[in-house]
Design an enzyme around this catalytic site. Structure first.
Site, PDB file in Angstrom:
ATOM      1  N   GLY A 110      -4.900  73.418  26.864  1.00  0.00           N
ATOM      2  CA  GLY A 110      -3.487  73.294  26.492  1.00  0.00           C
ATOM      3  C   GLY A 110      -3.324  73.256  24.987  1.00  0.00           C
ATOM      4  O   GLY A 110      -2.394  73.852  24.439  1.00  0.00           O
ATOM      5  N   SER A 183       4.364  64.621  20.743  1.00  0.00           N
ATOM      6  CA  SER A 183       3.293  65.535  21.159  1.00  0.00           C
ATOM      7  C   SER A 183       2.687  66.207  19.944  1.00  0.00           C
ATOM      8  O   SER A 183       3.371  66.921  19.208  1.00  0.00           O
ATOM      9  CB  SER A 183       3.852  66.596  22.113  1.00  0.00           C
ATOM     10  OG  SER A 183       2.972  67.703  22.156  1.00  0.00           O
ATOM     11  N   ASP A 345      -5.007  60.659  26.465  1.00  0.00           N
ATOM     12  CA  ASP A 345      -6.096  61.269  27.245  1.00  0.00           C
ATOM     13  C   ASP A 345      -7.014  60.228  27.881  1.00  0.00           C
ATOM     14  O   ASP A 345      -7.910  60.584  28.635  1.00  0.00           O
ATOM     15  CB  ASP A 345      -6.937  62.183  26.343  1.00  0.00           C
ATOM     16  CG  ASP A 345      -6.137  63.396  25.871  1.00  0.00           C
ATOM     17  OD1 ASP A 345      -5.183  63.790  26.570  1.00  0.00           O
ATOM     18  OD2 ASP A 345      -6.464  63.935  24.801  1.00  0.00           O
TER      19      ASP A 345
HETATM   20  C1  S3P Z   1      -3.928  67.168  21.540  1.00  0.00           C
HETATM   21  C2  S3P Z   1      -2.786  66.516  21.802  1.00  0.00           C
HETATM   22  C3  S3P Z   1      -2.556  65.695  22.997  1.00  0.00           C
HETATM   23  C4  S3P Z   1      -3.771  65.559  23.880  1.00  0.00           C
HETATM   24  C5  S3P Z   1      -4.631  66.758  23.891  1.00  0.00           C
HETATM   25  C6  S3P Z   1      -5.064  67.135  22.484  1.00  0.00           C
HETATM   26  C7  S3P Z   1      -4.080  67.886  20.273  1.00  0.00           C
HETATM   27  O1  S3P Z   1      -1.482  66.254  23.672  1.00  0.00           O
HETATM   28  O2  S3P Z   1      -3.423  65.228  25.205  1.00  0.00           O
HETATM   29  O3  S3P Z   1      -5.811  66.554  24.673  1.00  0.00           O
HETATM   30  O4  S3P Z   1      -5.224  68.190  19.868  1.00  0.00           O
HETATM   31  O5  S3P Z   1      -3.047  68.177  19.639  1.00  0.00           O
HETATM   32  P1  S3P Z   1       0.039  65.969  23.240  1.00  0.00           P
HETATM   33  O6  S3P Z   1       0.031  65.125  22.005  1.00  0.00           O
HETATM   34  O7  S3P Z   1       0.640  67.286  22.992  1.00  0.00           O
HETATM   35  O8  S3P Z   1       0.579  65.221  24.406  1.00  0.00           O
END
Ligand code: S3P
Length: 471
Positions: A110, A183, A345
């Site tokens: 993601g 986020s 996480d």
């Molecule tokens: C991340 C942000 C987090 C996290 C992901 C890594 C990043 O998600 O859950 O594993 O590296 O920007 P969000 O902050 O978008 O929820």
């Protein structure tokens, strides 16, 4: 990727005490950003300690597809004992990336998908993006919505899901975006696009999410301003202040060395395992202790955990320390919603710790957990129940009563392409008499490829499930 025929069912039985010094792989968030920023800088960026998990290797491949040169080099001086190796990236400069000849496959990631969507939205060509079954089920509107305001165009599957096509714009407008959620992926997507815009890009969020992009930008010499602003009578759930980041676009970036610290989200599995298995004592060197990442450690300490930070220092703009963890008797607590961004996480492994603590642990504000690599709120509630633990999901909360798994019969937990669900249940198996199996340990490769070997080397008993036992 995991397909039906290549599932790797794996079982974890009670562990001996976990003892020793363990090298945790590089931070996933920082590794993605190091590769992306290296690809935008002119000249050579040397990255040591890069995570070699599948998620990050996808981002390396994608940056190469966009015209950067990415090479792995082995040198005897590499500091990270083989868990991270040295990569060199020769970037193209801001605005210098080129049209990819094929679909950009982000695999399970993601973060990779959202950050790269922000990046390519600033280029006047069309990129096609996809991912595995888990990623194709996750919402992209959180980035397509703000990025569309810059002039970029997105064509997605129903529900704003991958695969999608992104046609960027040469006349990128600097954006001001008030994100409804804290986020880091959303913030970083907008900031990476903003790096290409002429002028000032502004993002605000209800509470600060991890700030690796801001720190990495500064490390490369980008002008970044951050502040907490009062918003008066917003009436919002998160209070009346917002965290604001501003970035000056079109800087000239030149390559830099980056030393990626070890990932606190991966260390979390070793930390909780050591806390739960009697007699354990682990030293985990070089862990990122970025204040926006250590909500789990704060929570565990509140639950009675013996966790100590030693040798604290700053590397490439990020705070790091060595962690010392000893077996501890934990007590259930209430974990407030405000802590969620700093440990988003880590709830699956916290739920495992809670399952073995004394009393009840209540975790609130877990809405975002439902849209991670799997619906982690249901996965944890259902998986713990299958192990005989009293656990329930109630709205956006997870409530777990301690006391450990009940019964002796082995139980099989579905992983649904989610690395953290797999590792969490393998840790639970270490802590009691009930062997706990996961149906597909290959998912772990996305973030912690040597998890099983490392754990077994410390005293765990994690083995492939023999085919005869699957019938
Ligand atoms: C991340 C942000 C987090 C996290 C992901 C890594 C990043 O998600 O859950 O594993 O590296 O920007 P969000 O902050 O978008 O929820």
């Amino acid at each position: 990727m995991s397909h039906g025929s290549s599932l790797t069912p794996t079982v974890s039985a009670r562990a001996r005490s976990l003892k020793g010094r363990a090298i945790v792989p590089g931070d996933k968030s920082i590794s993605h950003r190091a590769l992306i920023m290296g690809g935008l800088a002119v000249g050579e960026t040397t990255i040591t300690g890069l995570l070699l998990g599948e998620d990050v290797l996808r981002t390396a491949t994608v940056m190469a597809a966009l015209g950067a040169k990415v090479e792995e080099t082995q040198s005897p001086g590499d500091k990270h004992d083989g868990t991270g190796r040295t990569f060199r990236v020769w970037g193209r400069g801001i605005g210098g990336l080129t049209e990819p000849a094929d679909i950009l496959d982000m695999g399970n990631s993601g973060t990779g998908a959202r950050l790269i969507a922000g990046l390519v939205s600033a280029y006047p060509f069309t990129s096609f993006m996809t991912g595995d079954a888990s990623l194709r089920g996750r919402p992209m509107d959180r980035v397509t919505k703000p990025l569309s305001q810059t002039g970029a165009k997105f064509v997605t599957r129903a529900g704003e899901r991958l695969p999608m096509a992104v046609t960027g714009t040469p006349l990128l407008m600097p954006l001001t975006y008030d994100s409804p959620i804290a986020s880091a992926q959303v913030k970083s997507a907008v900031l990476l696009a903003g790096l290409h815009a002429k002028g000032l890009t502004t993002v605000t969020e209800p509470t600060p999410s991890r700030d690796h992009t801001e720190r990495m930008f500064r490390h490369f010499g980008v002008d970044v301003w951050t502040e907490t602003v009062q918003t008066g009578s917003s009436g919002g759930r998160q209070g009346s202040s917002r965290y604001k980041v501003q970035v000056q676009g079109q800087p000239e970036l030149s390559g830099r060395p980056i030393n990626v610290p070890a990932d606190p989200s991966s260390a979390a599995f070793l930390v909780v395992a050591a806390l739960l298995v009697p007699g354990s004592h682990l030293i985990l060197p070089n862990i990122s202790i970025n204040p926006l990442r250590i909500g789990l450690f704060d929570t565990l300490i509140e639950m009675g955990a013996q966790i100590a930070y030693t040798n604290s220092r700053i590397e490439a703009g990020e705070p790091v320390a060595d962690l010392e963890v000893k077996y501890s008797q934990l007590k259930g607590i209430n974990v407030p919603a405000a802590r969620a961004p700093s440990m988003i996480d880590e709830y699956p492994i916290l739920a495992v710790a809670a399952a073995c603590a004394e009393g009840v642990t209540r975790m609130d504000g877990l809405e975002e957990l439902k849209v991670k690599e799997s619906d982690r709120l249901s996965a944890m509630a259902n998986g713990l129940k299958a192990c005989g633990v009293d656990a329930k999901a109630e709205g956006d909360s997870l409530i777990v009563r301690g006391g450990g798994p009940k019964g002796n019969a082995p139980v099989m937990i579905p992983v649904n392409l989610d690395h953290r669900i797999a590792m969490s249940f393998l840790v639970l198996g270490m802590a009691g008499d009930r062997p706990i199996a996961v149906d597909d340990a290959s998912a772990i490769n996305t973030s912690f490829p040597d998890f099983i070997g490392l754990m077994n080397g410390l005293g765990a008993d994690i083995q492939a499930v023999p085919a005869k036992d699957l019938l």
